[in-house]
Structure formats: C-alpha cells, structure tokens
Design a protein around this motif. Sequence first.
Motif, mmCIF file in Angstrom:
data_model
loop_
_atom_site.group_PDB
_atom_site.id
_atom_site.type_symbol
_atom_site.label_atom_id
_atom_site.label_comp_id
_atom_site.label_asym_id
_atom_site.label_seq_id
_atom_site.Cartn_x
_atom_site.Cartn_y
_atom_site.Cartn_z
ATOM 1 N N GLY A 110 3.769 5.208 -2.051
ATOM 2 C CA GLY A 110 4.297 6.545 -1.712
ATOM 3 C C GLY A 110 4.848 7.263 -2.928
ATOM 4 O O GLY A 110 5.016 6.693 -4.000
ATOM 5 N N ASP A 111 5.082 8.504 -2.723
ATOM 6 C CA ASP A 111 5.557 9.297 -3.882
ATOM 7 C C ASP A 111 7.075 9.331 -3.851
ATOM 8 O O ASP A 111 7.695 10.123 -3.151
ATOM 9 N N LYS A 112 7.627 8.395 -4.597
ATOM 10 C CA LYS A 112 9.100 8.262 -4.569
ATOM 11 C C LYS A 112 9.730 9.493 -5.227
ATOM 12 O O LYS A 112 10.704 10.050 -4.799
ATOM 13 N N THR A 113 9.096 9.936 -6.343
ATOM 14 C CA THR A 113 9.807 10.957 -7.134
ATOM 15 C C THR A 113 9.708 12.333 -6.481
ATOM 16 O O THR A 113 10.569 13.152 -6.613
ATOM 17 N N GLY A 114 8.655 12.566 -5.770
ATOM 18 C CA GLY A 114 8.402 13.962 -5.331
ATOM 19 C C GLY A 114 9.464 14.405 -4.321
ATOM 20 O O GLY A 114 9.967 13.581 -3.563
ATOM 21 N N PRO A 115 9.779 15.684 -4.316
ATOM 22 C CA PRO A 115 10.793 16.204 -3.365
ATOM 23 C C PRO A 115 10.134 16.531 -2.045
ATOM 24 O O PRO A 115 10.647 17.317 -1.282
ATOM 25 N N ASP A 116 8.926 15.966 -1.831
ATOM 26 C CA ASP A 116 8.239 16.506 -0.656
ATOM 27 C C ASP A 116 8.695 15.786 0.599
ATOM 28 O O ASP A 116 8.024 15.702 1.585
ATOM 29 N N ILE A 138 0.857 -1.219 0.000
ATOM 30 C CA ILE A 138 0.000 0.000 0.000
ATOM 31 C C ILE A 138 0.881 1.252 0.000
ATOM 32 O O ILE A 138 0.600 2.217 -0.653
ATOM 33 N N GLY A 189 10.647 16.844 2.365
ATOM 34 C CA GLY A 189 10.937 17.905 3.362
ATOM 35 C C GLY A 189 9.861 18.039 4.413
ATOM 36 O O GLY A 189 8.836 17.374 4.313
#
Lengths: 374, 270, 85
Positions: free
Chosen positions: C77-83, C74, C85
């Motif tokens: 997750g957003d692997k690519t995003g820089p979030d 499940i 932070g």
Amino acid sequence: MPETKPVLMQGNEACAVGAIAAGVRFYAGYPITPSTEVAEQMAAKLPEIGGVFIQMEDEIASMAAVIGASIGGMRTLTATSGPGFSLKQENLGYAIMAEIPCVVVNVQRMGPSTGVPTAPAQGDVMQARWGTHGDHPIIVFTPASVYESYYLTIAAVNLSQKLRQPVIVLLDEVIGHMREKVTIPEGKLMVEKSSDKVPSDWKPYDEKGLTPLVPFGFGHYYHVTGLFHDQYGFPTGDPPQVERALDRLHEKLEKYRDEIVLTNYIGHKEPRVAIVTYGCTVRSARSVVKKAYWQNRLPVGLLSLQTVWPFPAKEIEALAKQADVIIVPEMNRGQLVGEVERYACGEAKVVPLNRYDGEMINPDQISEEVGRWL
Amino acid sequence: MEQLTQDFLRTKKLPHIWCPGCGNGIVTAALVRAIERTGYDQKDVVIVSGIGCSSRAAGYLNFNTLHTTHGRALAFATGLKMARPELKLFVIMGDGDCSAIGGNHFIHSARRNIDLNAIIVNNHIYGMTGGQHSPLTPTGKKATTAPRGTLERPFDLLELARGAGATFGAKGNAAQPRQLEQLIIRAANHKGFSVIEALSPCPIAYGRRNKLGGAVDMLRDMKEKSISVERAANMDEEELEDRTINGVLYSIDAPEFAEAYYHSIGKDIG
Amino acid sequence: MAQAKKKSINADLVINRTWCKGCGICIAFCPKEALFMDHSGKAEKDMEKCTTCGVCETFCPDFAIALVNRRLSINAGDKTGPDAG
C-alpha cells in the motif's frame, strides 16, 4: 516607506514592472496587439533576475504553461487581448477549479473578432466575467491609469496567491499604450511568500478553509484535476460533495469581498447626477466632474470602479439611494450598465452612454449628458 | 524479476475504471516499473496527463499528479518543467489527446526539445467518449464517427515527432510489456523530448466494432505483427506490409531547452 | 515433464481478487498454463505448474497479480500518500 522616484512609463510596461515587484518570476505568452509590450518587457526583464520567460505556440499553451509553472511554485503572469483571451478561457476555468494562482492581463481592443486591433474598446467586460463555462467565481480589476495598472497588478498577484484564485487585470488599449508619469517606490515590496513548510495533515483542498498551495516536488503526493474533487484532489461526482465544492470556490471571494472590491468616489457628497464607469472612460468622466463640481459646485459625482467583478453591488445600491440619475458611459453597446441597473433597484434612473466606433468617449459627450439631467 | 511496487500505486483508488482487458493498465504498470528502475526519488517524479481513458492513469499513481485539459498536457508540463527543471516529468496522453487537439503542443514541444517523456497510449480510438476515430486510427477501420470506415490516413506519430525536432522516439506495445518498460527507462535517461508510442488494445470500443476479437486476440495479433528495429532493417517494403516496428527508432543528441534557457541566464542546471 | 525452471522457493503468486476484472489475459499468456478462471470469474493460480516467472504480473491490466516473496505482504500500500481521504 520606500523612497519614491517618478518615471515615465507605459501601461503595459507598468503591468510587467508591477508583476515583478509582486514576485512574479514566470511569464508565458503569445504576441497580440495591443498587449505585446507586456511580453516584450518580461522577455527583457525576467532573465536579468533569474526568472523564466517563454513564448509559447498559442494562447492556449500560454495559459497552460503559467498554470503548470504556478503548480511548480512560481508566481506567474500572462497577457493577451480579445482573440487570445477567448482562446485562454478553458484553461482559465481549469485554474479556477483546481485553485491554482495566476494572473491574466487582457488589454481590450475593438471587437468582435479581429475588429480594430489598435483601437480601444471595453467590449470584453462580460467575457471577463462569463468567458469560461460554468458557475465560476472570478476577480477582474480595471485600471484607469498607468499608476493603477502598476498597483492593481500587484494587488492581483498577491490576492491570487492568497485566495488561490486566478485574477484578470482588464486594461483597454488606451491604458495599455499610453505613457504617463508614475511614482514607483524603490526597494522591495512586502510580498506574501507561499510557504513550503506545512502541517503534516495538510490537504490541498481543505474543507476547513483555504490552505496554501504546496508546490509539486515537496513530497505531498496530492492530485490536481479539472474534475470536481475531494480534499486531496481526487475526482468525485458525488452530488453533495460537488455542490459543497462549488460553494467553497465562491465563499473564498465572499469572505474577502472588501479586500477585492475597490472603488473610488470623487465629487459632490450628495450628487443628483452620478457617473459610474471604469477603465480609460474614467479619465474623461473625471475631467467632467472636476469642472462641474470642483469649479461650479454642481451636485455631480463620479464612482470609478477599479474592480468590475465581483460587481460592486453595495456601492451602487448606496449611490442609487443618493443620486436621482446614474449615467454609465462605456466603450461598448452596453454591458456593465445592466449590472448597475440591477443593483440600483429603481432607486435612480440609470442612463447608458455608449460609444463603440473605436474612439474614446470624450468629456463633452459626458458633460452634455450630465447637463440633460441636472 | 521486478516486483510491481505498491508504493507507487494509490491502492485506495483501485480497482480502476478501465474496461476489463483494456491495455491502459498494462502500459501504466510498465511505466511504474520503469520509474522504479530509474531510481528517481518519489518526490521528484510528476505524472502529467490530458483527458481520456489513459489519462486517468495519473489518479492511480502515487506521485505529484496533474490531470490537465484535453490536448494540453504537454503545454502544462512545459510550464512546470521550466519552473522546476529538476523534476522528472512523464506525460501520459491518448492518441487523440496528443495528435488531434494536442497536435500543436506536440510538435512545438518536440521543436523545443524540452526534457519531457511523452507516453502516447495508442489504442487507435477515442475510448472515453465511446469509440470515435482518431488521427491514429488505421484507414478503413470503423468507429462510431466512421461507420463505413475512416477515409483519412493516420499520422506516423514518431516520424511526425522526429520531423518536428524530437530527439528520442521509440515504439512499444502492451503485448511486450517487459520491452515497453525498457523503452520507458531509455526515454527517461535521454535528455530532451522523448516520445514513446505504446500500442494498446481497446477491446470494448475499437476491438468489438472492428471484429478484432477480445483483449487476448488483440494482444496476440499485436505480438505477431511486432518486429524489432534490427530485424526490420533488412526487410523490404512488402515484407513490412502490416508489421509494426518496435524499439528505439531514433536517439539524437541536441541542446535541451530548459538547460539551455537556464544556461543563458547564468544558472547551470545540467 | 522435468522441472524446466527451478522454482524460487521463497516466491509466491498473490492475486488481488477485488482488483481482478477477469479479463483472462494472464491466463492466456502464462507460459505454463498455471492460471485459470475460477467460478466467480476471477483468475486463480495452480502453484504446481507455476514457475514464478512473473510474466502474468507484467501482462495484468489491473495490477491484480504480483510475484512476491513470502516475507513482503501484498498490501504494502501507499503509506506515504495522503490519499487516505
């Protein structure tokens, strides 16, 4: 140095030509006297060079469109006058908060309200500083000639890109509509390119310092908002982060202050009476100093301000230590004179000279005032 | 069965701020599934939004996201689209955001027929500010600023858009999320200004004040009242009294603004 | 009651309890009444009744319920995003 060729040009046109020379390829605007010629020039010139011109439904939309295009990676310009400048304030504040580069030309006319649309005035100086709400930083240039309109627009575009900070080029109707001979360099100007090759750990609002704006569409999925935000642009209301973020916006300008604050002094090295002014009033003041000093060697000088915000405090402090009297002629009921007084700190007597009937302050008025104090 | 891909969500920003049972999440999930089904490259998708509850969706979606000022999302999006016509823009707005303060930009975006997908999450209320009536609040319904019920008639948003020049108009709702997803895909594939009005329950501000029950009751009611364009065609005024017609209401071919502009300067982007 | 719809064996229903706000919409719209509210006010599944039709996923306002095949976890997750932070 590229070869120069003299050309007769209007102030408004010089803003358009300067913007294009500095790499602007997107203009969104709305007609309003006395700035419409900027839009008309862009409507004719941008399509020739693959640029985008769009007339929007109002000034609010125009301001929004230039911000949107800037996030798309284009250098952008919009132009307006008092009533439109008032409408643009909210989105101007957004561009400041989101640190999106863009340049706004405001050609001042007699206000308030509809005022005298075709008459010159300098009554938007405080609006240019404090028009949008909150403790925001702003850069405001005030050209006093067609030549300066050209160069200060170029400076505005490049500084806006470099500092990711909206810049206002504040003309008045005289500068906007007058024509004079201008020497425009041929060939390309060195234009700072906003790069799309960025380090993998790039952050849109990096704590460590300024980073270039990577346009949308390059796979950096950052967020842009008018809310206070963290290093990736996501909203935060956390007090220390909010305070840090606001200081960071101001520190950008403080760090490059000497590159931003432009002034020019002519006249006696040790003036007893000095004139401080900006915009078209500089032209009247210059003819007074030419006569008083160049011809008659009187201790008179003129400090003309190409930048009014951030205010040239250091330059005024130094001048006040030198001169006994500082005369501040303005085409309003007294706006920048307060700042001059503030930084003169009593070292010199500051004397306002105000005209607000829609006509220029002429040299005789200024020389009469100068005579009173010599 | 399309699985809601987590790649398009900013999972670290969840749980979101919307109230329990608010329809914003249902509409947003339908949008995410639709974007995935279009097969667009993740880096070409941009979510633009205004100010209000539904506009916070942009922060939760893992694309280039632009959360603008109240009412002005379409004007920001116009600038971005003209600068980067290859990008796929989805503009999320609330009913007040789009049709009150944003009305002028809404009708002009439609008149221009610029290729933007306007998704108006219509929960009949200003939710973020605690429940004031909007131009889409049904007459007589209560709000904090209409304690005795609104007197004004709401816009027919899709007719307003069609009259202004929009070339695609569809209506969906949070009680039929699968259909809503399909409508968003149809809108995305349409070249020109596409408007999707997505009815959505606001149980806390709108539902409670108007005694419409909780989220489940509001969704059931929405589903009951929903009728397809086809079936509505052969029903008279009276039968259609308090029904809402769902589906594609119009889809017209007309020159798209960005394409026409770039063609006029000798750069075809079609 | 005969098994109306053949359950796809490799599918599973995963509920993210931190995201779920207990609004009850999935429970109300599940055609097989295969979901219920647990003691802490979060949705819970009953895989005996669940036919993995996925309706609940489309109705969930919190992105908190998803039909996944067992191999894919499940928390993609957003692997690519820089979030990060």
